[in-house]
Design an enzyme around this catalytic site. Structure first.
Site, PDB file in Angstrom:
ATOM      1  N   TYR A 144       0.856  -1.187   0.000  1.00 23.06           N
ATOM      2  CA  TYR A 144       0.000   0.000   0.000  1.00 23.06           C
ATOM      3  C   TYR A 144       0.887   1.229   0.000  1.00 23.06           C
ATOM      4  O   TYR A 144       1.853   1.306   0.762  1.00 23.06           O
ATOM      5  CB  TYR A 144      -0.896   0.000   1.239  1.00 23.06           C
ATOM      6  CG  TYR A 144      -1.794   1.218   1.348  1.00 23.06           C
ATOM      7  CD1 TYR A 144      -2.839   1.427   0.444  1.00 23.06           C
ATOM      8  CD2 TYR A 144      -1.616   2.161   2.359  1.00 23.06           C
ATOM      9  CE1 TYR A 144      -3.672   2.548   0.540  1.00 23.06           C
ATOM     10  CE2 TYR A 144      -2.442   3.277   2.465  1.00 23.06           C
ATOM     11  CZ  TYR A 144      -3.470   3.460   1.554  1.00 23.06           C
ATOM     12  OH  TYR A 144      -4.280   4.561   1.665  1.00 23.06           O
ATOM     13  N   ASP A 238       9.385   2.753  -0.028  1.00 21.90           N
ATOM     14  CA  ASP A 238       8.333   3.428   0.727  1.00 21.90           C
ATOM     15  C   ASP A 238       8.453   2.996   2.183  1.00 21.90           C
ATOM     16  O   ASP A 238       8.042   1.898   2.558  1.00 21.90           O
ATOM     17  CB  ASP A 238       6.956   3.070   0.149  1.00 21.90           C
ATOM     18  CG  ASP A 238       5.826   3.752   0.923  1.00 21.90           C
ATOM     19  OD1 ASP A 238       6.116   4.446   1.923  1.00 21.90           O
ATOM     20  OD2 ASP A 238       4.658   3.587   0.519  1.00 21.90           O
ATOM     21  N   LYS A 266       4.080   8.697   9.120  1.00 23.75           N
ATOM     22  CA  LYS A 266       3.822   8.067  10.426  1.00 23.75           C
ATOM     23  C   LYS A 266       4.779   8.509  11.531  1.00 23.75           C
ATOM     24  O   LYS A 266       4.628   9.618  12.033  1.00 23.75           O
ATOM     25  CB  LYS A 266       3.733   6.553  10.248  1.00 23.75           C
ATOM     26  CG  LYS A 266       2.618   6.209   9.253  1.00 23.75           C
ATOM     27  CD  LYS A 266       2.111   4.792   9.217  1.00 23.75           C
ATOM     28  CE  LYS A 266       0.831   4.706   8.403  1.00 23.75           C
ATOM     29  NZ  LYS A 266       0.914   4.027   7.140  1.00 23.75           N
TER      30      LYS A 266
HETATM   31  C1  LIG Z   1       0.336   4.520   5.749  1.00 24.81           C
HETATM   32  C2  LIG Z   1       1.106   4.325   4.526  1.00 24.81           C
HETATM   33  C3  LIG Z   1       1.013   5.218   3.444  1.00 24.81           C
HETATM   34  C4  LIG Z   1       0.013   6.338   3.404  1.00 24.81           C
HETATM   35  O1  LIG Z   1       0.228   7.270   4.406  1.00 24.81           O
HETATM   36  P1  LIG Z   1      -0.992   8.250   4.842  1.00 24.81           P
HETATM   37  O2  LIG Z   1      -0.372   9.151   5.859  1.00 24.81           O
HETATM   38  O3  LIG Z   1      -2.059   7.354   5.393  1.00 24.81           O
HETATM   39  O4  LIG Z   1      -1.432   8.973   3.633  1.00 24.81           O
HETATM   40  C5  LIG Z   1       1.860   5.031   2.372  1.00 24.81           C
HETATM   41  N1  LIG Z   1       2.759   4.019   2.351  1.00 24.81           N
HETATM   42  C6  LIG Z   1       2.856   3.138   3.361  1.00 24.81           C
HETATM   43  C7  LIG Z   1       3.880   2.060   3.295  1.00 24.81           C
HETATM   44  C8  LIG Z   1       2.028   3.252   4.480  1.00 24.81           C
HETATM   45  O5  LIG Z   1       2.115   2.343   5.453  1.00 24.81           O
END
Ligand SMILES: *Cc1c(COP(=O)(O)O)cnc(C)c1O
Length: 428
Positions: A144, A238, A266
């Protein structure tokens, strides 16, 4: 457990907010329950509006590595708030936080701050496309990367690797540039490069946390690096979830493979809305205003959020054994739960990376999204409900990762194992 007030709050919310929530996973729909409405958090615990108390392994989906309502971060934020919430002009704290992040990573000369992980990844992809002057990207099933159009993609049928949108509202014209590969399967990546000579980048969660916790094999990541080099494509890690979670330097600090672009979110905001992306000068200098690739944000680098992030990072830098300690606790928890499950012949797969932990109810190891989907979702839902009744708050989907925070003691973890044993007994 009485959740009367939460039930009422949920039905009120549903009248004016779609599904009663501002982000779908909060709705508890995949475990068939009702979301708990939160009143406050303190260290390792959440308190709901009915007065129930939970040990929290979700931690706002990752950001709260120091636990809820950390006093030091609170103090710093309070001080910043008094000076104004936003200026839309540069502040020194942005440079301070940027310097600390850049200093941690050999891969980074510059970072730019945004307000969410979604934005960080979306911007990173734009830079990769602009820099390489190519349109296609490779992403993996089960990873994701936020909810931007070109990343909301699932598998096309059979042999075609070109993605189809996984949500209405995303034009196929936008996702036709997203090629889909299988996690931990290098042949599927090679196939993408056979299908297209227009690939700007491969984007991957090097420790996937959005199909449950499924780390990429180091050999696989090395091969991705090689394929990118051979094809002049960029490699994007990511690390919105794994950054400052799996280790101080995220997955990048563990796997020994260097990406071209890194994305964060995060933990970097410690609970405030922050994302960031970074790379070497050659790439970052292409961004406006220096360069020609446009990217912007009214609230980017927000001073309150930057102060929260800076304090949080300083605290992480204080103790060079911190991640070892967190990992020990994550191992204690998952091994304890697995042992408890085995008493009742319930098969469990567990994995841990720093403060991240995951478990699947499965006989066989989980190395990709197909494996994850084969794990026992019904058992997960019952276990989730059982643990919630015992006052343990796990993520309400089997495709999520659990988090240990610095305030969790061995004693607290042992109490969770005991509760898990009780729940497994009831389920068997
Ligand atoms: C949570 C997450 C996102 C998206 O971040 P948001 O702050 O929810 O937009 C993108 N990549 C990864 C790997 C994530 O865990």
């Amino acid at each position: 457990m009485n959740i009367e007030k939460s039930l009422k709050a949920f039905s009120d919310a549903k009248e004016v907010i779609p599904g009663g929530v501002d982000s779908p996973v909060r709705a508890f729909s995949s475990v068939g329950g009702t979301p708990i409405f939160i009143k406050k958090g303190k260290a390792s615990h959440l308190y709901d509006i009915d007065g129930n108390k939970y040990i929290d392994f979700v931690q706002s989906w990752g950001p709260l590595i120091h636990g809820h309502a950390n006093k030091k971060i609170e103090k710093k934020v309070n001080k910043a708030i008094k000076k104004g919430l936003s200026f839309g002009a540069p502040t020194i704290v942005e440079t301070k936080l940027a310097k600390k992040i850049v200093n941690l990573f050999d891969e980074l000369d510059q970072v730019r701050f945004v307000s969410s992980g979604t934005e960080a990844v979306m911007s990173a992809i734009r830079v990769a496309r602009g820099f390489t002057n190519r349109d296609d990207i490779v992403k993996f099933e089960g990873c994701y990367h936020g909810h931007s159009d070109s990343l909301l993609v699932e598998a096309g049928s059979g042999a075609v690797t070109f993605g189809t949108p996984s949500s209405p509202g995303v034009p196929a014209d936008l996702t036709k540039h997203t090629l889909l590969a299988k996690y931990n399967d290098i042949e599927s990546v090679k196939k993408c490069f056979e299908d297209s000579d227009n690939i700007a980048c491969i984007i991957i969660e090097p420790i996937a946390g959005n199909m449950g916790l499924v780390p990429a094999k180091v050999e696989f990541l090395k091969e991705l690096r090689t394929i990118c080099d051979e094809n002049n494509a960029l490699l994007i890690f990511d690390e919105v979830m794994s950054g400052f979670r799996a280790s101080l330097k995220g997955a990048t600090g563990i796997v020994g493979v260097s990406p071209d672009i890194l994305t964060f979110g995060k933990v970097i905001g410690a609970g405030m809305p922050v994302g960031a992306f970074g790379a070497r000068d050659e790439i970052m200098n292409r961004l406006s205003p220096e360069g020609d690739i446009y990217q912007a944000g009214t609230l980017s680098g927000n001073p309150i959020a930057m102060n929260a992030g800076l304090k949080s990072l300083d605290m992480l830098l204080e103790d060079d054994k911190l991640y070892e300690k967190l990992e020990k606790k994550a191992l204690r928890l998952t091994r304890g739960m697995k042992e408890a499950a085995s008493l009742y012949d319930i098969p469990m797969q567990i994995d841990v990376r720093g403060s991240m932990f995951g478990f699947f109810f499965s006989q066989t190891p989980v190395t990709n999204f197909d494996d994850a989907k084969k794990s026992d979702a019904k058992l997960f839902a019952s276990f989730h409900q059982g643990m919630l009744n015992e006052g343990v708050y796990f993520a309400c989907s089997l495709y999520e990762t659990g988090f240990i925070c610095t305030t969790m003691s061995d004693k607290l973890i042992d109490s969770v194992i005991k509760k898990a044993k009780k729940v497994f007994k009831e389920l068997s």
